[in-house]
Scaffold this motif. Structure first.
Motif, PDB file in Angstrom:
ATOM      1  N   GLU A 254       0.838  -1.193   0.000  1.00  0.00           N
ATOM      2  CA  GLU A 254       0.000   0.000   0.000  1.00  0.00           C
ATOM      3  C   GLU A 254       0.877   1.249   0.000  1.00  0.00           C
ATOM      4  OE1 GLU A 254      -3.295   2.261   2.853  1.00  0.00           O
ATOM      5  OE2 GLU A 254      -2.530   0.277   3.384  1.00  0.00           O
ATOM      6  N   PRO A 255       0.645   2.194  -0.905  1.00  0.00           N
ATOM      7  CA  PRO A 255       1.485   3.398  -0.962  1.00  0.00           C
ATOM      8  C   PRO A 255       1.455   4.169   0.354  1.00  0.00           C
ATOM      9  CG  PRO A 255       0.155   3.195  -2.941  1.00  0.00           C
ATOM     10  CD  PRO A 255      -0.366   2.173  -1.979  1.00  0.00           C
ATOM     11  N   ILE A 256       2.628   4.475   0.883  1.00  0.00           N
ATOM     12  CA  ILE A 256       2.733   5.263   2.109  1.00  0.00           C
ATOM     13  C   ILE A 256       3.888   6.254   1.977  1.00  0.00           C
ATOM     14  CG2 ILE A 256       1.730   3.557   3.682  1.00  0.00           C
ATOM     15  CD1 ILE A 256       4.550   2.709   4.437  1.00  0.00           C
ATOM     16  N   GLY A 257       3.815   7.316   2.777  1.00  0.00           N
ATOM     17  CA  GLY A 257       4.862   8.336   2.760  1.00  0.00           C
ATOM     18  C   GLY A 257       4.383   9.605   2.086  1.00  0.00           C
ATOM     19  N   THR A 258       4.927  10.726   2.516  1.00  0.00           N
ATOM     20  CA  THR A 258       4.604  12.027   1.943  1.00  0.00           C
ATOM     21  C   THR A 258       5.817  12.563   1.211  1.00  0.00           C
ATOM     22  OG1 THR A 258       3.083  12.478   3.779  1.00  0.00           O
ATOM     23  CG2 THR A 258       3.836  14.367   2.480  1.00  0.00           C
ATOM     24  N   GLY A 259       5.607  13.064   0.012  1.00  0.00           N
ATOM     25  CA  GLY A 259       6.722  13.571  -0.790  1.00  0.00           C
ATOM     26  C   GLY A 259       7.355  12.436  -1.562  1.00  0.00           C
ATOM     27  N   VAL A 260       8.232  11.695  -0.912  1.00  0.00           N
ATOM     28  CA  VAL A 260       8.810  10.491  -1.503  1.00  0.00           C
ATOM     29  C   VAL A 260       8.020   9.307  -0.965  1.00  0.00           C
ATOM     30  CG1 VAL A 260      10.860   9.051  -1.727  1.00  0.00           C
ATOM     31  CG2 VAL A 260      11.093  11.542  -1.698  1.00  0.00           C
ATOM     32  N   VAL A 261       7.275   8.639  -1.850  1.00  0.00           N
ATOM     33  CA  VAL A 261       6.379   7.568  -1.422  1.00  0.00           C
ATOM     34  C   VAL A 261       7.021   6.210  -1.664  1.00  0.00           C
ATOM     35  CG1 VAL A 261       4.331   8.965  -1.861  1.00  0.00           C
ATOM     36  CG2 VAL A 261       5.221   7.487  -3.666  1.00  0.00           C
ATOM     37  N   SER A 262       6.387   5.178  -1.131  1.00  0.00           N
ATOM     38  CA  SER A 262       6.899   3.812  -1.239  1.00  0.00           C
ATOM     39  C   SER A 262       6.924   3.364  -2.692  1.00  0.00           C
ATOM     40  CB  SER A 262       6.042   2.866  -0.402  1.00  0.00           C
ATOM     41  OG  SER A 262       4.671   2.971  -0.770  1.00  0.00           O
ATOM     42  N   GLN A 263       7.776   2.367  -2.974  1.00  0.00           N
ATOM     43  CA  GLN A 263       7.931   1.823  -4.317  1.00  0.00           C
ATOM     44  C   GLN A 263       7.611   0.333  -4.284  1.00  0.00           C
ATOM     45  OE1 GLN A 263      11.979   2.704  -5.442  1.00  0.00           O
ATOM     46  NE2 GLN A 263      11.731   4.895  -5.266  1.00  0.00           N
ATOM     47  N   GLY A 264       6.399  -0.030  -4.642  1.00  0.00           N
ATOM     48  CA  GLY A 264       6.035  -1.451  -4.668  1.00  0.00           C
ATOM     49  C   GLY A 264       6.013  -2.052  -3.275  1.00  0.00           C
ATOM     50  N   ASN A 265       6.533  -3.278  -3.158  1.00  0.00           N
ATOM     51  CA  ASN A 265       6.574  -3.966  -1.874  1.00  0.00           C
ATOM     52  C   ASN A 265       7.658  -3.391  -0.966  1.00  0.00           C
ATOM     53  OD1 ASN A 265       4.533  -5.925  -2.419  1.00  0.00           O
ATOM     54  ND2 ASN A 265       5.998  -7.077  -3.653  1.00  0.00           N
ATOM     55  N   TYR A 266       7.412  -3.454   0.317  1.00  0.00           N
ATOM     56  CA  TYR A 266       8.380  -3.031   1.321  1.00  0.00           C
ATOM     57  C   TYR A 266       8.149  -3.838   2.590  1.00  0.00           C
ATOM     58  CZ  TYR A 266       4.260  -0.196   2.415  1.00  0.00           C
ATOM     59  OH  TYR A 266       2.980   0.211   2.676  1.00  0.00           O
TER      60      TYR A 266
END
Length: 455
Positions: A254-266
């Motif tokens: 699920e996309p998370i983060g502000t500005g620079v967001v997650s990329q795929g799985n983490y």
């Protein structure tokens, strides 16, 4: 390679010593009426003394803060004080003859903030006379030591940190992609600037190159190094699934983060089935590679095995949405041969909430990059002359070659950290902090040199 550098430095010092011996002999043999220091100073030429340069004794018309100058002329015997841009600069009388003297431009010397009537001047004062010459003094060359996110998507804004980053006018990304618009910078202290990542940045990665009012600079060669990825949880690298390790099905996308967001799985180090980590526990969460990877075959094509180990680092991206303070840390392991709680060997304990020996809340607005030089790992932090080959051999000789991380939540003492000697206890406590990681990668820290005087 190091032997050549050392020899080069000795040659520079020997050359410099020869210059002064000649100067003293010349002075001793002359009938100069100013032997007692009464005559005026005449400065004919200024030389930059740089033992690291191919030209260690170079005639110059400007100098930067921190650089060593040799003034050539006459009448230097008896000089009492030197002012550069109005700032009194220290000098060693041992290195003063009637025909020359050495002076270092102090890092505290004002440049653009100097009073206009003394800006770009060197003033030499004797008991009965003084001489002022015009000579340009520039700020220290800019440096780059950190980038907020070194594996961003095009269109994302990054912050570049360092010093002397005033009026940055151009940024060239790996692959020659140039940006000259939309750059904002720290006008007061020059400690950072921001820029939006363009399309077309080379996947091989490399250094950022910048131009500013203080000159040009390169970052370490750690930007956008996709070929250095060990594990990105999206197909690059192989996740290990054994014992109590985090499995593919426990990853999040699920996309998370502000500005620079997650990329795929983490990776969430604490998944939804775990409400909190108990105090006094090691190895409460763990994630590893499969151990089938070959660092030698993957990385030595662009990081030669004989590279000094201080020029090689592990990078990963981290997101901590809520304050993390007082308990818990990440243990990064070169091999899977540890049971938890170690402060020695092939591991590094990452504790971002310790700042200057104090507990300070740590959180990130979006995803940010952590860079850990391999000489910070306890096995290699004794100041030894290690190369990347030593690290490769350490992994290749291991029974379990899995590279990975533990989340640990145990007590520790500040003195456990190599950079501190203070005996301060940090007792653990139950914590529900959430730490996400992604994009594990190996990068080069080699930094191209920018010189004011291209050879």
């Amino acid at each position: 390679m190091k032997e050549n550098i050392i020899s080069k430095k000795y040659r520079g010092y020997i050359s410099l010593l020869g210059i002064f011996i000649f100067g003293f002999l010349f002075t001793a043999c002359s009938n100069d009426d100013d032997a007692g220091g009464g005559g005026a100073v005449t400065v004919d030429t200024v030389y930059l003394q740089d033992v690291d340069s191919d030209v260690p004794d170079r005639e110059v018309t400007f100098a930067r803060l921190g650089q060593l100058l040799r003034l050539e002329g006459s009448g230097f015997t008896g000089v009492r004080r030197i002012y550069i841009n109005g700032f009194q600069s220290s000098f060693n009388p041992v290195f003063v003859s009637d025909s020359s003297m050495l002076v270092r431009v102090s890092g505290d010397t004002p440049t653009i903030e100097a009073e206009e009537d003394v800006r770009n001047t060197i003033r030499l004062v004797k008991d009965n006379s003084e001489t002022t010459i015009e000579f340009e003094i520039r700020s220290s060359a800019p440096t780059i030591n950190r980038v907020s996110h070194t594996l961003p998507n095009p269109g994302e804004e990054i912050t570049v940190y360092g010093s002397g980053l005033i009026e940055v006018s151009k940024v060239i990304f790996p692959g020659g992609v140039e940006v000259t618009e939309g750059i904002t910078f720290d006008e007061e202290d020059g400690e950072f600037f921001t820029v939006t990542v363009p399309e077309g940045v080379s996947e091989d990665g490399g250094s950022l190159y910048i131009e500013s009012a203080n000159g040009a600079a390169y970052s370490p060669a750690f930007f956008n190094v996709e070929r250095g990825v060990v594990l990105n949880f999206d197909g690059m690298g192989e996740l290990g699934e054994f014992g109590n390790t985090i499995r593919q099905g426990q990853l999040t996308s699920e996309p998370i983060g502000t500005g620079v967001v997650s990329q795929g799985n983490y990776v969430p180090l604490r998944n939804d089935t775990i409400a909190s980590f108990a105090a006094g526990r090691n190895r409460v969460a763990e994630v590893f590679t499969s151990g089938n990877e070959s660092w030698r075959s993957q990385f030595t094509p662009f990081i030669p095995a004989n590279t000094p180990l201080e020029e090689v680092a592990f990078q990963f991206d981290i997101y901590v949405p809520e304050p993390w303070e007082g308990s818990g840390y990440l243990k990064i392991l070169l091999i899977n041969n540890f049971n938890g709680g170690e402060w020695s060997g092939g591991v590094y304990n990452y504790i971002p909430w310790i700042v200057d020996g104090e507990a300070v809340p740590f959180e990130t607005e979006g995803w940010t990059t952590v860079t850990v030089p391999f000489t910070d790992f306890y096995l290699f932090n004794d100041g030894g002359d290690y190369t990347f080959e030593d690290l490769l051999q350490y992994r290749e000789s291991a029974t379990f070659k899995n590279f990975g991380m533990f989340f640990e939540n145990s007590d520790f003492n500040l003195s456990d950290l190599p950079e501190y000697n203070d005996d301060v206890e940090f007792p653990s406590s139950e914590t529900s902090v959430q730490v996400y990681t992604d994009n594990w990668r190996i990068v080069s820290l080699e930094t191209p040199v920018v010189t004011d005087f291209p050879e």
